[in-house]
Design a protein around this motif. Structure first.
Motif, PDB file in Angstrom:
ATOM      1  N   THR A 245       0.815  -1.215   0.000  1.00 54.91           N
ATOM      2  CA  THR A 245       0.000   0.000   0.000  1.00 54.91           C
ATOM      3  C   THR A 245       0.848   1.264   0.000  1.00 54.91           C
ATOM      4  O   THR A 245       0.471   2.274  -0.601  1.00 54.91           O
ATOM      5  CB  THR A 245      -0.954   0.009   1.197  1.00 54.91           C
ATOM      6  OG1 THR A 245      -0.198  -0.162   2.406  1.00 54.91           O
ATOM      7  CG2 THR A 245      -1.973  -1.121   1.085  1.00 54.91           C
ATOM      8  N   ARG A 246       1.986   1.220   0.665  1.00 55.39           N
ATOM      9  CA  ARG A 246       2.828   2.413   0.715  1.00 55.39           C
ATOM     10  C   ARG A 246       3.470   2.679  -0.641  1.00 55.39           C
ATOM     11  O   ARG A 246       3.535   3.829  -1.092  1.00 55.39           O
ATOM     12  CB  ARG A 246       3.899   2.254   1.790  1.00 55.39           C
ATOM     13  CG  ARG A 246       4.676   3.528   2.088  1.00 55.39           C
ATOM     14  CD  ARG A 246       5.495   3.371   3.360  1.00 55.39           C
ATOM     15  NE  ARG A 246       6.262   4.575   3.647  1.00 55.39           N
ATOM     16  CZ  ARG A 246       7.028   4.719   4.726  1.00 55.39           C
ATOM     17  NH1 ARG A 246       7.118   3.729   5.616  1.00 55.39           N
ATOM     18  NH2 ARG A 246       7.696   5.856   4.941  1.00 55.39           N
TER      19      ARG A 246
ATOM     20  N   ALA B 266       0.802   3.994  -2.982  1.00 53.32           N
ATOM     21  CA  ALA B 266       0.535   5.421  -2.765  1.00 53.32           C
ATOM     22  C   ALA B 266       1.552   6.278  -3.509  1.00 53.32           C
ATOM     23  O   ALA B 266       1.212   7.309  -4.096  1.00 53.32           O
ATOM     24  CB  ALA B 266       0.552   5.730  -1.269  1.00 53.32           C
TER      25      ALA B 266
ATOM     26  N   ASP C  40       9.230  10.224   0.282  1.00 51.58           N
ATOM     27  CA  ASP C  40       8.653   9.393   1.334  1.00 51.58           C
ATOM     28  C   ASP C  40       9.711   8.709   2.198  1.00 51.58           C
ATOM     29  O   ASP C  40       9.561   8.624   3.426  1.00 51.58           O
ATOM     30  CB  ASP C  40       7.748   8.333   0.692  1.00 51.58           C
ATOM     31  CG  ASP C  40       7.040   7.463   1.718  1.00 51.58           C
ATOM     32  OD1 ASP C  40       6.546   8.013   2.710  1.00 51.58           O
ATOM     33  OD2 ASP C  40       7.000   6.241   1.519  1.00 51.58           O
TER      34      ASP C  40
ATOM     35  N   ALA D 251      -4.647   2.027  -6.246  1.00 52.67           N
ATOM     36  CA  ALA D 251      -4.218   3.425  -6.237  1.00 52.67           C
ATOM     37  C   ALA D 251      -3.164   3.705  -7.299  1.00 52.67           C
ATOM     38  O   ALA D 251      -2.889   4.868  -7.624  1.00 52.67           O
ATOM     39  CB  ALA D 251      -3.669   3.791  -4.859  1.00 52.67           C
TER      40      ALA D 251
END
Length: 508
Positions: free
Chosen positions: A313-314, A317, A331, A491
């Motif tokens: 998920t990171r 994103a 990030d 995403a």
């Protein structure tokens, strides 16, 4: 047309699109959808770990009937346009596929498709592969716009005038003489790696090979001359005057595309070198008057695929932004985009030494799910196992002749691990690109726009100038649609750099 014999579920079913579709297309019949028995059989055999077994309609039927399986016919030799018989005396069409055999094999393949681990995904792969086969034939028939006069002019600019007796052009002859002078010899042939290595040895320099990256580390007056010679010699032999005269007819370059010609599912070509057009030669790819070239290139495709298939998920994103590497840098890498890129590419390609070591450590700490995804594929490969793409394309077994050792340990196992590590990503990226192409073909139907080129993650459309904006929108739509078909609600974005140009060389 005698090969157009079976239609099931709105699809034309035949043994091979490459064989059956060209006569239909020449007669003005455009097939909307098809099921290619041969391509599907290759996918199913690969899924079962039977890579390389005969995949023709006759072979598939023999397996079904329990009779001896005939070998596949050898590949046809590539013939430039105009080398075959003229249109007045067409070569005899191939024998018609037997409708009963087609129906039996099609039904059997449908049953086998239902038994794979992810049948929904695999059916999408089969549909995309068959659609790609249609597109390959259509692109070969339409051809890539090519200005032979511009090509000849740029060859003279780069290489000098061609030799009147068929030898190297003037610039290569001059470089050959200067290279000989630099080594203090008279008859060295710079195109011969063995002769060049011997010349360096006589000069007290030991080299493993004559590749450009090896030469660049050498301090010798012949090096810059050799590097220039290598670049120009490649253009002369691969895309020189002889190539243009053989492959360009009536303002079009018409190669024969081979869908699934690479084990990862990427395309190949048979003759003409369509997938290796040097940037400088792209100046000859020019739209017709009143038309434009719409060139779309998927940026950072493989890292985005990793984000989608791993479920990290990171990382997903970060892949929701326009520049994935910049988002990663912000990030997790203190704003260092270069370090972020090294880490991600190192994870996908198995680059584990040097500057990649600390970068990979950061990647593993912040994106463990994505890192573990490719690590698991590598460990499977090192152990001699098989890995699959997102839709189910299966890598060849370790016994396949892919250029590394089969001993299952040491360097051979590590090489196998690097191959499987990247296979799960590269093969999935090929599936995304092929799905985009299939979606785009459907969207462009009836617009007058023509798909004329496809290479890994780049697609080119030749269209009337007043439809260029419409085509650009269609390309973006197809990219979004391909992402949702493969990965559902994710995403991850798959942005495209789209250029509307008169000349291919001017694309971004």
């Amino acid at each position: 047309m005698q090969n157009a014999v079976v239609e099931v579920d709105g699809r034309r079913v035949w043994g091979s699109t490459a064989t059956s579709y060209p006569p239909l297309l020449r007669a003005g019949t455009r097939v909307e959808r098809c099921h290619d028995i041969e391509l599907t059989e290759a996918l199913l055999l690969g899924y079962d770990g039977r890579w390389g077994e005969p995949r023709s309609l006759a072979a598939a039927h023999a397996r079904l009937a329990g009779t001896p399986v005939p070998p596949d016919p050898p590949p046809r030799a590539a013939l430039p346009p105009g080398d075959g018989q003229g249109t007045l005396f067409e070569a005899a069409p191939p024998p018609a596929d037997d409708p009963e055999i087609l129906s039996k094999v099609y039904a059997d393949q449908g049953h086998r498709l239902s038994l794979v681990g992810q049948p929904g995904r695999f059916k999408l792969l089969v549909a995309a592969e068959s659609a790609g086969a249609l597109i390959a034939v259509e692109m070969g028939a339409v051809g890539l716009p090519w200005r032979a006069d511009i090509h000849h002019k740029l060859l003279v600019e780069l290489l000098g005038e061609p030799s009147a007796v068929g030898g190297p052009p003037r610039r290569l002859a001059e470089l050959t003489a200067r290279i000989n002078d630099a080594f203090g010899v008279r008859s060295l042939h710079p195109e011969s790696p063995a002769e060049v290595l011997r010349a360096f040895t006589r000069a007290g320099i030991q080299l493993p090979n004559t590749r450009a990256w090896s030469l660049r580390d050498v301090d010798h007056p012949a090096v810059p001359l050799l590097l220039e010679f290598k670049e120009l010699y490649r253009i002369w032999t691969a895309h020189g005057w002889a190539w243009c005269d053989a492959w360009v007819r009536d303002g079009r370059f018409r190669p024969e595309y081979v869908p699934g010609g690479v084990v990862s599912g990427r395309w190949a070509t048979r003759g003409g070198g369509a997938l290796q057009i040097p940037k400088v030669v792209r100046r000859a790819v020019v739209a017709d008057p009143g038309w434009k070239l719409v060139v779309a290139d998927a940026g950072q495709l493989e890292p985005r695929v990793l984000a989608a298939v791993s479920g990290d998920t990171r990382l997903a994103a970060a892949a929701a932004s326009g520049d994935l590497y910049a988002a990663l840098a912000t990030d997790s890498f203190g704003g260092d985009r270069a370090k972020a890129k090294v880490a991600l590419l190192g994870a996908m390609y198995g680059q584990t030494g040097g500057a990649a070591i600390p970068a990979l450590a950061t990647l593993r700490r912040h994106y463990p799910t994505a890192f573990d995804y490719v690590e698991a594929a590598a460990r499977t490969g090192e152990g001699g196992g098989l890995v699959r793409s997102w839709l189910g394309r299966t890598c060849p077994p370790s016994s396949a002749p892919l250029g590394f050792s089969e001993d299952g340990a040491g360097a051979g196992a590590r090489a196998r691990g690097r191959f499987t590590r990247n296979f799960v990503i590269q093969a999935t990226a090929a599936e995304w690109a092929l799905t985009l192409l299939a979606m785009l073909r459907g969207r462009l139907a009836g617009t007058g726009a023509e798909l004329v080129f496809f290479q890994h993650d780049e697609v080119m459309v030749h269209c009337p100038a007043d439809r260029a904006d419409e085509v650009s929108e269609a390309v973006h739509w197809a990219a979004t649609r391909a992402g949702s078909l493969l990965f559902g609600d994710t995403a991850v974005r798959f942005p495209l750099d789209v250029s509307v140009v008169d000349c291919y060389a001017d694309a971004k």
